[in-house]
Every structure is written in C-alpha cells, then in structure tokens.
Design a protein around this motif. Structure first.
Motif, PDB file in Angstrom:
ATOM      1  N   GLU A  84      20.488 -47.720  20.545  1.00 23.92           N
ATOM      2  CA  GLU A  84      21.075 -48.767  19.713  1.00 23.92           C
ATOM      3  C   GLU A  84      21.153 -48.287  18.264  1.00 23.92           C
ATOM      4  O   GLU A  84      20.583 -47.244  17.908  1.00 23.92           O
ATOM      5  N   ASP A  85      21.853 -49.063  17.419  1.00 24.13           N
ATOM      6  CA  ASP A  85      21.993 -48.721  16.006  1.00 24.13           C
ATOM      7  C   ASP A  85      20.955 -49.486  15.179  1.00 24.13           C
ATOM      8  O   ASP A  85      20.660 -50.643  15.453  1.00 24.13           O
ATOM      9  N   LEU A  86      20.415 -48.814  14.172  1.00 24.31           N
ATOM     10  CA  LEU A  86      19.406 -49.408  13.293  1.00 24.31           C
ATOM     11  C   LEU A  86      19.937 -49.467  11.869  1.00 24.31           C
ATOM     12  O   LEU A  86      20.424 -48.463  11.339  1.00 24.31           O
ATOM     13  N   ILE A  88      10.801 -55.104  13.527  1.00 25.94           N
ATOM     14  CA  ILE A  88      12.074 -54.908  14.211  1.00 25.94           C
ATOM     15  C   ILE A  88      11.821 -54.198  15.534  1.00 25.94           C
ATOM     16  O   ILE A  88      11.170 -53.145  15.570  1.00 25.94           O
ATOM     17  N   THR A  89      12.325 -54.784  16.603  1.00 28.85           N
ATOM     18  CA  THR A  89      12.222 -54.158  17.923  1.00 28.85           C
ATOM     19  C   THR A  89      13.617 -53.774  18.383  1.00 28.85           C
ATOM     20  O   THR A  89      14.541 -54.582  18.333  1.00 28.85           O
ATOM     21  N   ILE A  90      13.766 -52.549  18.802  1.00 24.00           N
ATOM     22  CA  ILE A  90      15.091 -52.027  19.141  1.00 24.00           C
ATOM     23  C   ILE A  90      14.957 -51.066  20.322  1.00 24.00           C
ATOM     24  O   ILE A  90      13.907 -50.435  20.504  1.00 24.00           O
ATOM     25  N   GLU A  91      15.991 -50.966  21.122  1.00 22.61           N
ATOM     26  CA  GLU A  91      15.981 -50.050  22.248  1.00 22.61           C
ATOM     27  C   GLU A  91      16.637 -48.730  21.856  1.00 22.61           C
ATOM     28  O   GLU A  91      17.460 -48.671  20.941  1.00 22.61           O
ATOM     29  N   VAL A 112       9.520 -50.603  12.702  1.00 23.63           N
ATOM     30  CA  VAL A 112      10.476 -50.440  13.792  1.00 23.63           C
ATOM     31  C   VAL A 112       9.776 -49.930  15.048  1.00 23.63           C
ATOM     32  O   VAL A 112       9.104 -48.899  15.019  1.00 23.63           O
ATOM     33  N   VAL A 153      10.618 -48.746  18.782  1.00 28.15           N
ATOM     34  CA  VAL A 153      11.725 -48.324  19.640  1.00 28.15           C
ATOM     35  C   VAL A 153      11.254 -48.303  21.089  1.00 28.15           C
ATOM     36  O   VAL A 153      10.297 -47.606  21.430  1.00 28.15           O
TER      37      VAL A 153
END
Length: 241
Positions: free
Chosen positions: A128-130, A122-125, A209, A211
C-alpha cells in the motif's frame, strides 16, 4: 489591558490631530511585534483641546471595531488579547469618526513556531501507499525540514521516499511499503531563522507505522486453494472407484 503608553505610532497624515501609542512599542521596522497569548494595548488620543468632543473609531483591516460610548471621546483604548497567529499582519487604524482621513495606523507582526506536537498510530499493509503530513505553519516561515525513521535520517533513495514542502506542510510519501524498510516511528523536525532562545522547535511524532506482512495472507489464501483442489480430486477419485 493596562493603559500604559509607550512611543507614539506614526500617523497616516502630516497635519494630524490623532496620536496613537502602544504597548509593546513600535519597532524600527514600523511593526508591533508580539507572540501568541501576548496582550497588545493601543491608545488613541486627540491632543487638540478644540476637538475634545470629537468621537474616535477603530478599524481592523478596514472593518469597524465595536466600542463602548465611554471609549470614543478624547481618548480610546483598544486591547488585543490574547494575540493569536491569525493576528499577524493585521492593521489597526484609529481615526476621527467624522473624518477618516485624519488617522493613525499600526500593523501587528506575530511571531510563532510550528505546532509540532502530537502523534498518530498508522496501520498499513505491504504494497500500500504511505503518506505522512507535518504541519509546519509558522512565522517566520520554516526554512528547513527533516524526517527521521526510528531516530535515523530517512534514506530517501534506499526507502523509495519522496518529500514535498509547500511552506506550510511537509509530506513524506512512499509507494508499495515494505515491512523491513518502512515499519517504525517517523518524526518531523523543523528549523527556522529564529534561534533556540526565541522558541524551541520540538520534533513531531508524525506517525507510528505498523506494516502488516501480506505474504502471510497470500500463503493462507494459497493453502485454501490447495485444500479445495485436493478435496475435488478426492471426490473424483471416489466416483471413479
């Protein structure tokens, strides 16, 4: 299925002419206990010699089971293979084709662990919500679920996490993620009333994850804005000259 018989199943009627046997046998609670991929054999017989020509029928949860003509008279065998989790609580009933009130029934009890396996990247900035979801459908129901981050128990307070369980899934959620707090490998671990000898409970790698640091994007954006302002100022200076 092998036509091996074990202890008789109790009939639904007191003066029945139906006798049903099973492998595995019915347990003390009145169920046939099995696990996924097992095979369950059911045999229905008519001991009364005067009814040898009577046809038998099987039902699964009230729905008719298709049988060959050779598998209807005197005795009838039913094979459930492979057993699957959806067979849990299924009731199989054998009865006379002409008289359904004369019958015998048995219910399956399928025990299985949660399917804790697999992984997801999972790639997220930042900001953002996880949300991570752990599928913990099992029988018996899972009684305890824990989440770890980089092999350490998730600190709900420090990390701003919330955990919700509905008996079938466990959800780990955090709003406004930060790289320093939330980057890493998450695992879901489940426990039930079964012991380890009954089946192993393997941790699920629910998500790796990554971030992104959005502050770098902000700096780039600010640099572009400064450049535009500088260029505009230079142009204005040239006009004044």
């Amino acid at each position: 299925c092998q036509k091996k018989v074990s202890s008789p199943i109790k009939s639904g009627q007191l003066n029945t002419c139906i006798v049903t046997r099973s492998t595995p046998p019915v347990n003390a609670e009145g169920f046939i206990r099995a696990s996924p991929d097992d095979t369950v054999s059911l045999i229905c017989e008519i001991p009364d010699i005067n009814l040898k020509e009577e046809e038998l029928k099987w039902q699964r949860n009230g729905a008719a089971v298709s049988l060959n003509d050779q598998n209807k008279k005197t005795g009838s065998a039913l094979c459930i293979t492979p057993v699957i989790p959806e067979d849990h609580a299924a009731t199989f009933t054998c009865s006379l084709a002409k008289n359904s009130t004369d019958s015998a029934s048995v219910t399956l009890e399928v025990l299985y662990p949660p399917q804790l396996s697999g992984s997801e990247n999972i790639t997220i900035e930042e900001q953002e919500d996880l949300v991570l979801v752990c599928d913990m459908k099992a029988n018996p129901l899972i009684t305890y679920v824990t989440w770890t981050l980089n092999e350490s128990t998730v600190d709900l307070i420090a990390g701003g996490f919330t955990v919700t369980n509905d008996g079938r899934t466990s959800r780990l959620q955090v709003n406004n993620v930060e790289q320093s707090l939330h980057d890493g490998v998450y695992q879901c671990n489940a426990s039930s009333s079964f012991t380890a000898s009954d089946f192993p409970l393997v941790p699920l790698i629910a998500g790796v994850v990554v971030v992104f640091v959005t502050s770098i994007l902000a700096v780039v954006s600010r640099w572009r804005k400064i450049v535009k302002v500088t260029h505009k100022a230079d142009s204005h200076a040239k006009i004044n000259k």
